[in-house]
Design a protein around this motif. Structure first.
Motif, mmCIF file in Angstrom:
data_model
loop_
_atom_site.group_PDB
_atom_site.id
_atom_site.type_symbol
_atom_site.label_atom_id
_atom_site.label_comp_id
_atom_site.label_asym_id
_atom_site.label_seq_id
_atom_site.Cartn_x
_atom_site.Cartn_y
_atom_site.Cartn_z
ATOM 1 N N SER A 260 -2.346 11.362 -0.508
ATOM 2 C CA SER A 260 -2.959 11.125 0.797
ATOM 3 C C SER A 260 -2.306 9.924 1.477
ATOM 4 C CB SER A 260 -4.473 10.953 0.670
ATOM 5 O OG SER A 260 -4.754 9.827 -0.101
ATOM 6 N N GLY A 261 -1.926 8.912 0.702
ATOM 7 C CA GLY A 261 -1.216 7.766 1.277
ATOM 8 C C GLY A 261 0.091 8.209 1.913
ATOM 9 N N ALA A 262 0.816 9.096 1.231
ATOM 10 C CA ALA A 262 2.093 9.566 1.754
ATOM 11 C C ALA A 262 1.888 10.344 3.046
ATOM 12 C CB ALA A 262 2.788 10.443 0.710
ATOM 13 N N ILE A 263 0.856 11.168 3.090
ATOM 14 C CA ILE A 263 0.607 11.969 4.289
ATOM 15 C C ILE A 263 0.258 11.067 5.478
ATOM 16 C CG2 ILE A 263 -0.995 13.619 5.343
ATOM 17 C CD1 ILE A 263 -1.070 15.027 2.592
ATOM 18 N N VAL A 264 -0.639 10.125 5.226
ATOM 19 C CA VAL A 264 -1.040 9.218 6.310
ATOM 20 C C VAL A 264 0.168 8.415 6.791
ATOM 21 C CG1 VAL A 264 -2.424 7.190 6.842
ATOM 22 C CG2 VAL A 264 -3.441 9.080 5.594
ATOM 23 N N CYS A 265 0.943 7.875 5.844
ATOM 24 C CA CYS A 265 2.102 7.066 6.208
ATOM 25 C C CYS A 265 3.097 7.882 7.016
ATOM 26 C CB CYS A 265 2.803 6.528 4.958
ATOM 27 S SG CYS A 265 1.972 5.114 4.288
ATOM 28 N N TRP A 266 3.342 9.096 6.580
ATOM 29 C CA TRP A 266 4.328 9.903 7.291
ATOM 30 C C TRP A 266 3.868 10.202 8.708
ATOM 31 C CZ3 TRP A 266 4.691 14.464 9.903
ATOM 32 C CH2 TRP A 266 5.989 14.817 10.288
ATOM 33 N N THR A 267 2.634 10.637 8.831
ATOM 34 C CA THR A 267 2.129 11.004 10.147
ATOM 35 C C THR A 267 2.182 9.812 11.102
ATOM 36 O OG1 THR A 267 0.594 12.371 8.917
ATOM 37 C CG2 THR A 267 0.247 12.238 11.268
ATOM 38 N N LEU A 268 1.771 8.651 10.590
ATOM 39 C CA LEU A 268 1.765 7.464 11.451
ATOM 40 C C LEU A 268 3.184 7.005 11.769
ATOM 41 C CD1 LEU A 268 -1.183 5.416 9.958
ATOM 42 C CD2 LEU A 268 -1.114 6.678 12.097
ATOM 43 N N ALA A 269 4.081 7.116 10.788
ATOM 44 C CA ALA A 269 5.461 6.692 11.023
ATOM 45 C C ALA A 269 6.112 7.613 12.050
ATOM 46 C CB ALA A 269 6.246 6.698 9.718
ATOM 47 N N ALA A 270 5.835 8.911 11.931
ATOM 48 C CA ALA A 270 6.423 9.864 12.864
ATOM 49 C C ALA A 270 5.936 9.592 14.283
ATOM 50 C CB ALA A 270 6.075 11.286 12.448
ATOM 51 N N ALA A 271 4.721 9.103 14.419
ATOM 52 C CA ALA A 271 4.158 8.875 15.735
ATOM 53 C C ALA A 271 4.386 7.451 16.240
ATOM 54 C CB ALA A 271 2.661 9.180 15.713
ATOM 55 N N GLU A 272 5.002 6.593 15.419
ATOM 56 C CA GLU A 272 5.182 5.187 15.810
ATOM 57 C C GLU A 272 6.160 5.091 16.982
ATOM 58 O OE1 GLU A 272 3.912 2.192 14.922
ATOM 59 O OE2 GLU A 272 5.294 1.293 16.367
ATOM 60 N N PHE A 273 5.686 4.646 18.123
ATOM 61 C CA PHE A 273 6.531 4.642 19.310
ATOM 62 C C PHE A 273 7.157 3.271 19.582
ATOM 63 C CE2 PHE A 273 7.102 3.904 23.835
ATOM 64 C CZ PHE A 273 8.060 4.869 24.092
ATOM 65 N N ASN A 274 6.329 2.236 19.634
ATOM 66 C CA ASN A 274 6.803 0.914 20.073
ATOM 67 C C ASN A 274 8.031 0.465 19.300
ATOM 68 O OD1 ASN A 274 4.720 0.839 21.845
ATOM 69 N ND2 ASN A 274 3.405 -0.458 20.578
ATOM 70 N N PHE A 275 7.909 0.482 17.984
ATOM 71 C CA PHE A 275 9.000 0.010 17.131
ATOM 72 C C PHE A 275 10.239 0.893 17.326
ATOM 73 C CE2 PHE A 275 11.272 0.070 13.087
ATOM 74 C CZ PHE A 275 11.552 -1.268 12.962
ATOM 75 N N SER A 276 10.026 2.226 17.362
ATOM 76 C CA SER A 276 11.144 3.156 17.500
ATOM 77 C C SER A 276 11.876 2.917 18.814
ATOM 78 C CB SER A 276 10.631 4.593 17.479
ATOM 79 O OG SER A 276 9.769 4.780 16.405
ATOM 80 N N TYR A 277 11.110 2.721 19.851
ATOM 81 C CA TYR A 277 11.688 2.576 21.192
ATOM 82 C C TYR A 277 12.611 1.365 21.246
ATOM 83 C CZ TYR A 277 11.894 2.596 26.280
ATOM 84 O OH TYR A 277 12.330 2.652 27.580
#
Lengths: 335, 340
Positions: A260-277
């Motif tokens: 569950s940690g991996a799923i949450v981390c992945w989903t949040l990382a995929a949606a992380e905008f500020n840092f990616s931008y």
């Protein structure tokens, strides 16, 4: 057993004498003085009576309305992504005898040669003339890389904090679960400090830092729900070395938390905008930027397609991580 | 043959706390030694030292005459059974039992055979393919025991194994497991805070307090001839009465009885509740409390000097509350501790 009464009798020497006649008067029948039925029954009040009658329908109704309210936009967006246009009240699904269209999806995935296709997920590889959206794989890979780093770093931290008592443990725990800094600050700091880092590497490391708390918390709660020390000691006494104990007993038992940690981390990382931008400069584009570019300066229907793709990928990756976790632990454990 | 386990002056300090203080004790092959005492007395630390999870600050641990003080737990060949069962939830019951054999690289069919035999022996053969999480506490404890016994340990270490179980199941398991350990000739160290349980399960009992072993002996030795005040109080129920021994007589101040031994001077007389009898005797007492417990009546009576004594009487002869009675003392069943 009768031990309790006896040892009491042995120590409290003056007890029989203390039960004087005065006490006996104050306490009739050996009970409490106020036990004569003088405490009134609790009055629920008007609000209490109303909620008692309407409570259940009220709760069910609220839940239903909320669910419809939340689900409707998702369903509408998904449906709209297949529409030809949406200029009236409802989207147009049929035009020139063609039911639904995949044009929006193709555009969003960068599979068509139309203007702005490079704005989608960049170019596509062609295998026997069929376009393959490879960049979407890279995009997912960036977030997965972050998860991988989190697994390597987060599990040992969660384990150490749960299992051992050591100097600085409280601080380590606090830092590990602090939702460290907003992505935008971390992004600027990264650019300043590691200006020569390829953006893919920077993104993965940044994702792992930003999402580490979720991994540590999930795994830690798994570790805390079992008797880690006794489980480990049982395995050791049965002849398993420490590494073997860790991989065959400790990790498989924390399976739920790790997956569950991996799923949450992945989903949040995929949606992380500020840092990616801020950090992204070249190479495979992060997932959130793909979303952003498809939403801004684009027709609503193409944005709908991009969002639908995002949803579909989240579902698929979640299912894959689940299955992979299950399978992986079956191989690692004895089952 | 040499003793199976020997603790030689084992001392364990955690920082400033002295958990175990110069403990020397042996466990003979095939024997179950009980380690009893109140919580925090160092019994679990002692067990963990034998298992190899604690290294003594001073002293040595020997298995069959060989020093194992610094041998890691996985190389000691000891079986561990915990109060929390500590089963591996990621494995089936059978896999749990086979775990230690797998670590010893035993061939697959041999492992399966051993596991089947043990599960049958513990009467849980039909649970072999279940998940441990679906079992009751008593069943889980049987699995834990089967798992520990599978490796044929040099010594089986049990840490409060029955504490989480309800009273009735506890009594049944005590009888069953006690019999099993004896049949299989298992050498065991049994830690419990429950002295009654230790008396059922163990061949000898070591009573611990504050990191020190106060007395080691068979259950009847410890009960009938406690070495000191602490043991007399901790093991079973006891009345401890101050008396003066003189000329073969014990003088309680308000009553005099013949002395069982030749002590002189101030003594503490340990009287078990069943040593008193209602009837003609030198003690006169007033019944203050009376608890009907089915097979006997527990009575608290007050002696003329204000001291209370606990009596264990037959329901047919137990006096009622407030009654004035004469008590006789069976001097064969009292134990005199000389004042030191």
């Amino acid at each position: 057993m009768s031990d309790g009464a006896a040892s009491e009798a042995g120590t409290e020497d003056g007890t029989p004498g203390a039960a004087s006649p005065d006490d006996t008067d104050a306490v009739p029948d050996g009970g409490l003085p106020a036990m004569g039925g003088t405490v009134p029954a609790r009055d629920p009040g008007r609000l209490g009576r109303v909620t008692a009658r309407l409570g259940r329908p009220l709760v069910v109704g609220t839940v239903l309305v909320t669910v419809v309210f939340l689900i409707l936009p998702v369903v509408a967006t998904f449906a709209a992504s297949f529409a030809h246009d949406w200029t009236g009240v409802l989207p147009t699904f049929v035009r020139d005898g063609e039911l639904f269209t995949l044009t929006n999806w193709k555009q969003a995935l960068g599979l068509t040669e139309t203007v702005g296709a490079q704005r989608g997920l960049g170019g596509a590889w062609r295998v026997f003339g069929i376009p393959i959206p490879v960049t979407i794989g890279f995009s997912m890979g960036l977030a997965l890389g972050g998860v991988f780093i989190n697994l390597l770093v987060g599990i040992p931290i969660a384990y150490a904090v749960t299992r051992y008592d050591f100097y600085g443990r409280g601080w380590l725990n606090t830092f590990a679960v602090l939702p460290i800094v907003p992505g935008i600050i971390l992004g600027v700091a990264f650019l300043k400090t590691y200006s020569n880092l390829p953006s893919a590497v920077g993104l993965m490391i940044g994702y792992s830092l930003l999402k580490a708390p979720y991994m540590v918390l999930a795994v830690q709660s798994s570790f805390e729900s079992m008797d880690l020390r006794q489980m480990e000691e049982s395995a050791r006494s049965l002849g398993a070395s420490w590494p073997r104990t860790f991989f065959t007993v400790v990790l498989p038992n924390a399976k739920t938390g790790i997956v569950s940690g991996a799923i949450v981390c992945w989903t949040l990382a995929a949606a992380e905008f500020n840092f990616s931008y801020i950090v992204y400069s070249s190479g495979p584009k992060p997932f959130s930027l793909f979303l952003f570019e498809n939403i801004s300066n684009n027709p609503f229907l193409r944005a709908s397609a991009a969002i639908s793709i995002y949803f579909a990928i989240v579902v698929v990756v979640t299912a894959l991580l689940q299955a992979l976790g299950q399978r992986g632990f079956e191989l690692g454990g004895t089952r | 043959m040499a003793e199976r386990v020997r603790l030689d002056g084992v001392t364990k300090r955690f920082g400033d706390t002295l958990a175990v203080d110069d403990v020397s004790v042996t466990v003979e092959p095939g024997e179950t030694l009980g380690l009893v005492g109140p919580s925090g007395c160092g019994k679990t630390t002692t067990l963990r030292t034998v298992a190899g999870f604690e290294t003594p600050t001073e002293g040595a641990v020997l298995f069959d005459g060989e020093v194992v003080t610094h041998v890691p737990p996985e190389a000691r060949n000891v079986g561990l059974v915990f109060q929390s069962y500590a089963l591996f939830d990621n494995m089936t019951v059978r896999e749990n039992v086979e775990f230690g054999l797998k670590m010893r690289s035993l061939p697959k069919d041999e492992r399966a055979e051993r596991a089947t035999d043990l599960l049958e022996l513990l009467d849980i053969g039909e649970l072999a393919d279940r998940d441990p999480t679906t079992l009751s506490g008593g069943q889980q404890q049987r699995v834990g025991l089967a798992r520990a016994l599978a490796i044929e340990p040099r010594v089986l270490l049990l840490d409060e194994p029955m504490t989480g179980l309800d009273a009735k199941l506890k009594r049944r398991l005590q009888r069953e497991i006690g019999g099993l350990l004896e049949d299989l000739d298992v050498t065991a160290l049994y830690v419990t805070h429950d002295q009654a349980e230790a008396m059922v399960m163990c061949d000898r009992i070591a009573v611990m307090n504050d990191g020190v072993i106060e007395q080691v002996g068979t259950p009847d030795e410890v009960y009938e001839r406690p070495a000191n005040d602490f043991v007399a109080d901790f093991v079973g129920t006891s009345n401890r009465l101050a008396a003066t021994a003189r000329d073969g007589q014990l003088d309680f101040g308000h009553a005099t009885t013949p002395a069982p031994n030749g002590d002189e001077g101030g003594v503490t007389v340990v009287v078990r509740p069943e040593a008193f009898e209602v009837g003609a005797g030198p003690f006169s007492a007033t019944v203050r409390e009376r608890f009907y417990l089915g097979e006997h009546v527990q009575t608290v009576a007050e002696l003329p000097d204000g001291e209370s004594v606990t009596l264990r009487l037959d329901p047919t002869e137990a006096p009622s509350q407030g009654e004035q009675v004469s008590l006789a003392l069976d001097t064969d069943r009292v134990h005199v501790l000389s004042e030191s």
